[in-house]
Design an enzyme around this catalytic site. Structure first.
Site, PDB file in Angstrom:
ATOM      1  N   ALA A 138       0.832  -1.204   0.000  1.00  0.00           N
ATOM      2  CA  ALA A 138       0.000   0.000   0.000  1.00  0.00           C
ATOM      3  C   ALA A 138       0.867   1.254   0.000  1.00  0.00           C
ATOM      4  O   ALA A 138       0.622   2.204  -0.749  1.00  0.00           O
ATOM      5  CB  ALA A 138      -0.932  -0.017   1.208  1.00  0.00           C
ATOM      6  N   TYR A 139       1.882   1.250   0.844  1.00  0.00           N
ATOM      7  CA  TYR A 139       2.799   2.389   0.931  1.00  0.00           C
ATOM      8  C   TYR A 139       3.544   2.567  -0.389  1.00  0.00           C
ATOM      9  O   TYR A 139       3.662   3.668  -0.913  1.00  0.00           O
ATOM     10  CB  TYR A 139       3.784   2.129   2.072  1.00  0.00           C
ATOM     11  CG  TYR A 139       4.756   3.243   2.368  1.00  0.00           C
ATOM     12  CD1 TYR A 139       4.422   4.280   3.235  1.00  0.00           C
ATOM     13  CD2 TYR A 139       6.023   3.242   1.803  1.00  0.00           C
ATOM     14  CE1 TYR A 139       5.324   5.286   3.525  1.00  0.00           C
ATOM     15  CE2 TYR A 139       6.941   4.247   2.084  1.00  0.00           C
ATOM     16  CZ  TYR A 139       6.583   5.261   2.949  1.00  0.00           C
ATOM     17  OH  TYR A 139       7.481   6.257   3.230  1.00  0.00           O
ATOM     18  N   SER A 140       4.023   1.447  -0.934  1.00  0.00           N
ATOM     19  CA  SER A 140       4.772   1.499  -2.185  1.00  0.00           C
ATOM     20  C   SER A 140       3.907   2.023  -3.323  1.00  0.00           C
ATOM     21  O   SER A 140       4.350   2.839  -4.135  1.00  0.00           O
ATOM     22  CB  SER A 140       5.277   0.099  -2.541  1.00  0.00           C
ATOM     23  OG  SER A 140       6.122  -0.395  -1.536  1.00  0.00           O
TER      24      SER A 140
END
Length: 243
Positions: A138-140
């Site tokens: 999700a962060y990536s």
């Protein structure tokens, strides 16, 4: 120059604020945490600089509009926008709030940005290149989206006297990640050892080590033909394959 910095109460962007104020720029520090922004603004004023603190939620258009009305009233048009807030969320790229559905700068944007001067510069602080953080999808994905948006916006406004670039810091100790990087006794966590083992320079970055890149990107004399790029400042992390 009049410079607006979002997320200005954080470790990296507060360092940006102090350095750019010392360079003689007027700084508007926007942050959801008004107390943190005011603390940094007060420090700048005590050092002889010019700064104001403004509460703003980069995910709320009305909050941003109020904040920018305050900036206009106190400083006038903005020449540099450094987006250090919402970097984990593409919706936090505040510049998108200034453009109309017709894909042109709306009236509010034209009054806020000093487009008739040497040029306006937007700088996104990505924290790290999202495509490299494959263990946190999700962060990536969010980081990759902001990186792509940097390129799209740069192309879209290339003829509007606006440059759009990004800095992708490697691993820096901030308030957000400090407990992941350090044990209570100050020693490195296993995650820190893993990071440093994959960083050719063998250490975490210091906020001050981002300033040269930042100054380059906002200087129209030095980088007037530079737009749509993301510069990693990561001690060689992105260049190393681990073998």
């Amino acid at each position: 120059m009049n410079i607006v910095i979002t997320g200005a109460g954080g470790v990296l962007c507060s360092a940006f604020s102090r350095a750019l104020a010392a360079d003689g720029h007027k700084i508007a520090l926007l942050d959801l945490n008004l107390e943190a922004a005011e603390r940094e603004a007060e420090g700048i004023r005590k050092a002889g600089g010019e700064a104001i603190a403004v509460q703003a939620n980069v995910l709320d258009k009305e909050s941003l509009k109020k904040a920018h009305d305050v900036v206009l009233e106190n400083f006038g048009p903005c020449e540099v926008l450094i987006n250090g807030a919402g970097g984990n969320n593409p919706k936090g790229t505040t510049t998108s709030e200034y453009f109309s559905k017709e894909d042109m700068l709306d009236e509010n944007a034209r009054s806020f940005f000093d487009l008739d001067q040497d040029g306006v510069s937007f700088v996104f602080n990505l924290n790290f290149l999202g495509t490299l953080l494959t263990t946190i999808p999700a962060y990536s994905g969010a980081k990759a989206a902001v990186s792509n948006f940097t390129q799209w916006l740069a192309v879209h406004f290339a003829n509007c006297n606006i440059r759009v670039n990004a800095i992708a810091p490697g691993f820096f100790a901030t308030n957000q990640n400090r407990t992941l990087l350090f044990n209570e006794d100050g020693s490195l966590t296993p995650r820190s050892h893993k990071i440093i083992s994959q960083t050719p320079m063998g250490r975490f970055g210091e906020p001050e080590e981002l300033l040269g890149t930042l100054r380059f990107l906002i200087d129209n004399d030095a980088s007037g033909f530079v737009t749509g790029i993301t510069i990693p400042v990561d001690g060689g992390f992105s260049a190393y394959s681990g073998v």
